[in-house]
Motif scaffolding. Structure first.
Motif, PDB file in Angstrom:
ATOM      1  N   ASN A 159     -16.407 -27.509 -17.327  1.00  0.00           N
ATOM      2  CA  ASN A 159     -16.459 -27.151 -15.919  1.00  0.00           C
ATOM      3  C   ASN A 159     -17.096 -28.286 -15.123  1.00  0.00           C
ATOM      4  O   ASN A 159     -18.046 -28.925 -15.579  1.00  0.00           O
ATOM      5  CB  ASN A 159     -17.268 -25.860 -15.757  1.00  0.00           C
ATOM      6  CG  ASN A 159     -17.183 -25.261 -14.368  1.00  0.00           C
ATOM      7  OD1 ASN A 159     -17.612 -25.856 -13.396  1.00  0.00           O
ATOM      8  ND2 ASN A 159     -16.643 -24.051 -14.285  1.00  0.00           N
ATOM      9  N   ALA A 160     -16.586 -28.500 -13.926  1.00  0.00           N
ATOM     10  CA  ALA A 160     -17.101 -29.571 -13.076  1.00  0.00           C
ATOM     11  C   ALA A 160     -18.600 -29.438 -12.819  1.00  0.00           C
ATOM     12  O   ALA A 160     -19.291 -30.442 -12.605  1.00  0.00           O
ATOM     13  CB  ALA A 160     -16.343 -29.591 -11.749  1.00  0.00           C
TER      14      ALA A 160
ATOM     15  N   VAL B  40     -11.098 -32.476 -20.800  1.00  0.00           N
ATOM     16  CA  VAL B  40     -10.267 -31.767 -19.829  1.00  0.00           C
ATOM     17  C   VAL B  40     -11.197 -31.134 -18.805  1.00  0.00           C
ATOM     18  O   VAL B  40     -12.175 -30.468 -19.157  1.00  0.00           O
ATOM     19  CB  VAL B  40      -9.402 -30.683 -20.508  1.00  0.00           C
ATOM     20  CG1 VAL B  40      -8.619 -29.887 -19.463  1.00  0.00           C
ATOM     21  CG2 VAL B  40      -8.442 -31.318 -21.523  1.00  0.00           C
ATOM     22  N   LEU B  41     -10.912 -31.328 -17.533  1.00  0.00           N
ATOM     23  CA  LEU B  41     -11.749 -30.825 -16.451  1.00  0.00           C
ATOM     24  C   LEU B  41     -11.364 -29.395 -16.088  1.00  0.00           C
ATOM     25  O   LEU B  41     -10.170 -29.079 -15.943  1.00  0.00           O
ATOM     26  CB  LEU B  41     -11.602 -31.721 -15.221  1.00  0.00           C
ATOM     27  CG  LEU B  41     -12.411 -31.311 -13.987  1.00  0.00           C
ATOM     28  CD1 LEU B  41     -13.905 -31.506 -14.235  1.00  0.00           C
ATOM     29  CD2 LEU B  41     -11.956 -32.102 -12.761  1.00  0.00           C
TER      30      LEU B  41
ATOM     31  N   ASP C 265     -11.970 -26.840 -13.007  1.00  0.00           N
ATOM     32  CA  ASP C 265     -12.429 -26.978 -11.625  1.00  0.00           C
ATOM     33  C   ASP C 265     -12.033 -25.764 -10.800  1.00  0.00           C
ATOM     34  O   ASP C 265     -10.843 -25.476 -10.637  1.00  0.00           O
ATOM     35  CB  ASP C 265     -11.826 -28.247 -11.013  1.00  0.00           C
ATOM     36  CG  ASP C 265     -12.317 -28.497  -9.595  1.00  0.00           C
ATOM     37  OD1 ASP C 265     -13.404 -28.005  -9.249  1.00  0.00           O
ATOM     38  OD2 ASP C 265     -11.594 -29.179  -8.846  1.00  0.00           O
TER      39      ASP C 265
ATOM     40  N   THR D 130     -12.519 -31.480  -7.060  1.00  0.00           N
ATOM     41  CA  THR D 130     -13.225 -32.451  -7.896  1.00  0.00           C
ATOM     42  C   THR D 130     -12.234 -33.463  -8.455  1.00  0.00           C
ATOM     43  O   THR D 130     -11.231 -33.086  -9.081  1.00  0.00           O
ATOM     44  CB  THR D 130     -13.953 -31.744  -9.054  1.00  0.00           C
ATOM     45  OG1 THR D 130     -14.831 -30.747  -8.518  1.00  0.00           O
ATOM     46  CG2 THR D 130     -14.755 -32.744  -9.879  1.00  0.00           C
TER      47      THR D 130
ATOM     48  N   VAL E  88     -10.607 -35.902 -10.958  1.00  0.00           N
ATOM     49  CA  VAL E  88     -10.600 -35.984 -12.406  1.00  0.00           C
ATOM     50  C   VAL E  88     -11.127 -37.350 -12.822  1.00  0.00           C
ATOM     51  O   VAL E  88     -10.583 -38.380 -12.414  1.00  0.00           O
ATOM     52  CB  VAL E  88      -9.178 -35.782 -12.963  1.00  0.00           C
ATOM     53  CG1 VAL E  88      -9.187 -35.884 -14.487  1.00  0.00           C
ATOM     54  CG2 VAL E  88      -8.623 -34.426 -12.523  1.00  0.00           C
TER      55      VAL E  88
ATOM     56  N   ASP F 174      -6.893 -34.838 -18.284  1.00  0.00           N
ATOM     57  CA  ASP F 174      -6.276 -34.101 -17.181  1.00  0.00           C
ATOM     58  C   ASP F 174      -7.219 -33.003 -16.712  1.00  0.00           C
ATOM     59  O   ASP F 174      -8.303 -32.798 -17.271  1.00  0.00           O
ATOM     60  CB  ASP F 174      -4.949 -33.470 -17.610  1.00  0.00           C
ATOM     61  CG  ASP F 174      -3.943 -33.387 -16.464  1.00  0.00           C
ATOM     62  OD1 ASP F 174      -4.375 -33.366 -15.293  1.00  0.00           O
ATOM     63  OD2 ASP F 174      -2.731 -33.355 -16.746  1.00  0.00           O
ATOM     64  N   GLU F 175      -6.773 -32.291 -15.679  1.00  0.00           N
ATOM     65  CA  GLU F 175      -7.435 -31.077 -15.210  1.00  0.00           C
ATOM     66  C   GLU F 175      -6.724 -29.886 -15.860  1.00  0.00           C
ATOM     67  O   GLU F 175      -5.508 -29.934 -16.105  1.00  0.00           O
ATOM     68  CB  GLU F 175      -7.360 -31.007 -13.691  1.00  0.00           C
ATOM     69  CG  GLU F 175      -8.179 -29.884 -13.062  1.00  0.00           C
ATOM     70  CD  GLU F 175      -7.412 -28.596 -12.959  1.00  0.00           C
ATOM     71  OE1 GLU F 175      -8.046 -27.516 -12.990  1.00  0.00           O
ATOM     72  OE2 GLU F 175      -6.171 -28.649 -12.849  1.00  0.00           O
ATOM     73  N   TYR F 176      -7.450 -28.829 -16.146  1.00  0.00           N
ATOM     74  CA  TYR F 176      -6.964 -27.688 -16.928  1.00  0.00           C
ATOM     75  C   TYR F 176      -5.660 -27.122 -16.374  1.00  0.00           C
ATOM     76  O   TYR F 176      -4.676 -26.960 -17.117  1.00  0.00           O
ATOM     77  CB  TYR F 176      -8.054 -26.611 -16.956  1.00  0.00           C
ATOM     78  CG  TYR F 176      -7.768 -25.417 -17.837  1.00  0.00           C
ATOM     79  CD1 TYR F 176      -8.084 -25.425 -19.196  1.00  0.00           C
ATOM     80  CD2 TYR F 176      -7.223 -24.246 -17.302  1.00  0.00           C
ATOM     81  CE1 TYR F 176      -7.849 -24.321 -19.994  1.00  0.00           C
ATOM     82  CE2 TYR F 176      -6.992 -23.127 -18.092  1.00  0.00           C
ATOM     83  CZ  TYR F 176      -7.309 -23.175 -19.440  1.00  0.00           C
ATOM     84  OH  TYR F 176      -7.089 -22.067 -20.228  1.00  0.00           O
ATOM     85  N   GLU F 177      -5.615 -26.797 -15.083  1.00  0.00           N
ATOM     86  CA  GLU F 177      -4.413 -26.182 -14.513  1.00  0.00           C
ATOM     87  C   GLU F 177      -3.237 -27.148 -14.532  1.00  0.00           C
ATOM     88  O   GLU F 177      -2.086 -26.734 -14.741  1.00  0.00           O
ATOM     89  CB  GLU F 177      -4.689 -25.683 -13.093  1.00  0.00           C
ATOM     90  CG  GLU F 177      -5.673 -24.527 -13.006  1.00  0.00           C
ATOM     91  CD  GLU F 177      -5.216 -23.282 -13.751  1.00  0.00           C
ATOM     92  OE1 GLU F 177      -3.986 -23.083 -13.898  1.00  0.00           O
ATOM     93  OE2 GLU F 177      -6.085 -22.511 -14.207  1.00  0.00           O
ATOM     94  N   ASN F 178      -3.497 -28.424 -14.347  1.00  0.00           N
ATOM     95  CA  ASN F 178      -2.420 -29.411 -14.438  1.00  0.00           C
ATOM     96  C   ASN F 178      -1.871 -29.487 -15.862  1.00  0.00           C
ATOM     97  O   ASN F 178      -0.660 -29.600 -16.072  1.00  0.00           O
ATOM     98  CB  ASN F 178      -2.915 -30.791 -14.009  1.00  0.00           C
ATOM     99  CG  ASN F 178      -3.197 -30.870 -12.522  1.00  0.00           C
ATOM    100  OD1 ASN F 178      -2.689 -30.065 -11.742  1.00  0.00           O
ATOM    101  ND2 ASN F 178      -4.009 -31.840 -12.125  1.00  0.00           N
TER     102      ASN F 178
END
Length: 551
Positions: free
Chosen positions: A125-126, A146-147, A149, A154, A156, A162-166
């Protein structure tokens, strides 16, 4: 002569499915019977079980895309969220190991647990990026980040994959989760309840499934009190990094309950979310329940029908009474990190006399063993002691989900399982109805002038003083008696008590024979706050050290 009889094994038909006890099997019922049921995260996310399964597939595919697969350990640092629930399933269902990182440890301790677990990937988590910066150069194995957010604002970091949802958005939901040996490690986490460095425990798919079934059986077998059913709405008040959030996310998912995840805990927001989503079943430590009941918004809230399992520390009688007066079905649960965790639940038997005092006694006891748990009270020679509610001994246990040992520590594992039973290091009694009551921890017991004094019992009695908000009793050395109890007391705002009034309060119980005269302490220390561990338990190890020479 006839042959000696031999046991016979089931002969499998070659085409028969052996049905390994894997976490993925917990998804069959909710997807078949209530796929439109909701999973809610704060006021940000709301989706159904079909979407949940879709996202689990995406997460598994995404992990495979970044070269994380069977045998790898994936660590998670997040608040209680829909993402964490997805990790509870997707990570172990691929054959990888889910490591639930304790975000309340110091950066040094957290880095140790991440390294010791062998984690290769970290979903973070950010909010915890500053902590990651402090320990980044200490991490030995993690090379994929993996971020997570909530804000979407926030950036990356450059070295994150990557970011989780991406990651999910670009990954296929059609992941075919394989069958494998049910004894494959599914999860690992670290207990801070022992001395020295945190100790790692791990659990297999088989152990988690059996724990889920036994916990469900215990909670659904109750006719009224302490019961969970398919119309309940579940919200944890226990960190999901701590002992599988007591196993309840697996139970709630298998039963297809509406689930509500609150993110970071704050009493006002918990209460608001509970009222809005009509939460009916929760669990947490006594301190958090007390904070929720004490927050300003609670005065006008209708809490009737809320069922709350309290664990981590003893449930004070005063807190239980306050909760009952608000219409809350409150009762104790008991277990530990090593037991995965549930061993007992303090459900009230139907035949219990309709007496408020007696019912409070039942709800605040340690409880009845859940199905498949073998519970014993033994002396130092591992002999059973009488189940008379008076004769105490160490609590030892067997159940099919207890950890087999500490990760990488065979000597400590042997001590844990000495004599073929898991040693809890808790001292307790069992009464004629089968109810367990913990009276102390082995390391907390107080022997004063040759007589045992229960710190738990003193805490319960002191908490009934009208001016006391919180109390912890620790053992301190004494030149005359060897050891003496020392109560550490936090007073309620605007209330007054002194050493003499606390002693007078306890002497009244001594006169009635509830406790011995030896148990009444000579000293009482009033404090602004009582130190807690990272999971909200009273930190008696720290308190003993801090107040050993208190004057």
């Amino acid at each position: 002569m006839p042959k000696a009889s031999e046991s016979r094994q089931v002969r499998l038909t070659p085409s028969a499915y052996a049905y390994p006890l894997l976490i993925k099997q917990l998804l069959h019922t909710p997807l078949a019977t209530c796929p439109e049921q909701e999973i809610v995260y704060r006021d940000q996310t709301r989706h159904n079980y079909w979407t949940f399964r879709h996202r689990i597939g995406q997460l598994a595919s995404g992990l495979l895309e970044i070269d994380v697969g069977p045998g790898d350990t994936v660590a998670v640092m997040d608040w209680d969220s829909h993402r964490y629930l997805e990790c509870y399933f997707a990570v172990p269902m691929t054959g990888a190991v889910l490591m639930t990182a304790n975000v309340r440890l110091s950066p040094e301790q957290l880095a140790y647990t991440l390294n010791h677990s062998g984690a290769r990937a970290l979903l973070i988590n950010a909010d915890f990026l500053p902590m990651l910066a402090e320990m980044r150069d200490k991490l030995e194995h993690i090379d994929r980040f993996v971020l997570l957010d909530d804000t979407g604002s926030t950036a990356v970091p450059d070295d994150f994959v990557d970011e989780y949802e991406n990651l999910l958005a670009r990954s296929s939901p059609d992941f075919a989760f394989p069958d494998f040996d049910e004894n494959t490690v599914a999860t690992t986490f670290y207990t801070t309840g022992t001395t020295g460095l945190p100790k790692g425990v791990c659990f297999s798919h088989r152990q988690i499934v059996l724990h889920t079934l036994a916990e469900t059986a215990a909670l659904t077998s109750a006719p009224r009190q302490g019961r969970i059913h398919r119309d309940d709405v579940y919200m944890p008040m226990t960190p999901m990094f701590h002992v599988h959030a007591w196993g309840m996310p697996y139970v709630a998912t298998m039963l297809g309950l509406k689930q509500v995840y609150p993110g970071r805990y704050a009493p006002d927001s918990l209460l608001e979310l509970m009222m809005r989503e009509r939460v009916t079943f929760s669990h947490g430590v006594p301190t958090l329940l007390q904070m929720v009941l004490s927050c300003p918004a609670a005065a006008a809230a209708d809490l009737r029908g809320w069922k709350v399992v309290v664990g981590g520390s003893a449930l004070p009688r005063v807190l239980a009474q306050t909760a009952l007066e608000r219409g809350i079905d409150v009762f104790t649960g008991y277990g530990m990190s090593e037991t995965g965790p549930i061993l007992t639940l303090a459900q009230v038997k139907t035949a219990t006399p309709a007496d408020t005092s007696h019912e409070l006694d039942m709800r605040t006891r340690t409880g009845l063993p859940v199905p498949l748990v073998e519970l014993r009270i033994v002396d130092e020679q591992m002999h059973d002691v009488a189940h008379d509610g008076k004769t105490s001994g160490e609590i030892v246990a067997r159940a099919p989900w207890l950890t087999y040992g500490y990760v990488g520590d065979p000597a400590a594992s042997e001590r844990l399982w000495a004599g073929g039973y898991l040693h809890t290091n808790d001292i307790g009694v069992i009464d004629s109805q089968g109810y367990l009551q913990i009276t102390d921890r082995l390391k907390d017991v107080i022997k004063s002038g040759g007589e045992w004094v229960s710190s738990f019992e003193l805490e319960d009695l002191i908490s009934q003083h009208p001016a006391v908000a919180e109390v912890a009793v620790v053992c301190v050395k004494d030149a005359k008696w060897g050891e003496r109890p020392l109560p550490l007391i936090v007073l309620k705002a605007g209330e007054f008590a002194d050493e003499q009034s606390i002693q007078k309060h306890l002497k009244e119980y001594a006169i009635r024979g509830v406790i011995s005269q030896y148990a009444v302490p000579e000293r009482v220390v009033f404090v602004d706050a009582i130190d807690k561990t990272s999971v909200g338990k009273v930190d008696k190890k720290l308190l003993r050290a801090k107040y050993q020479t208190a004057g």
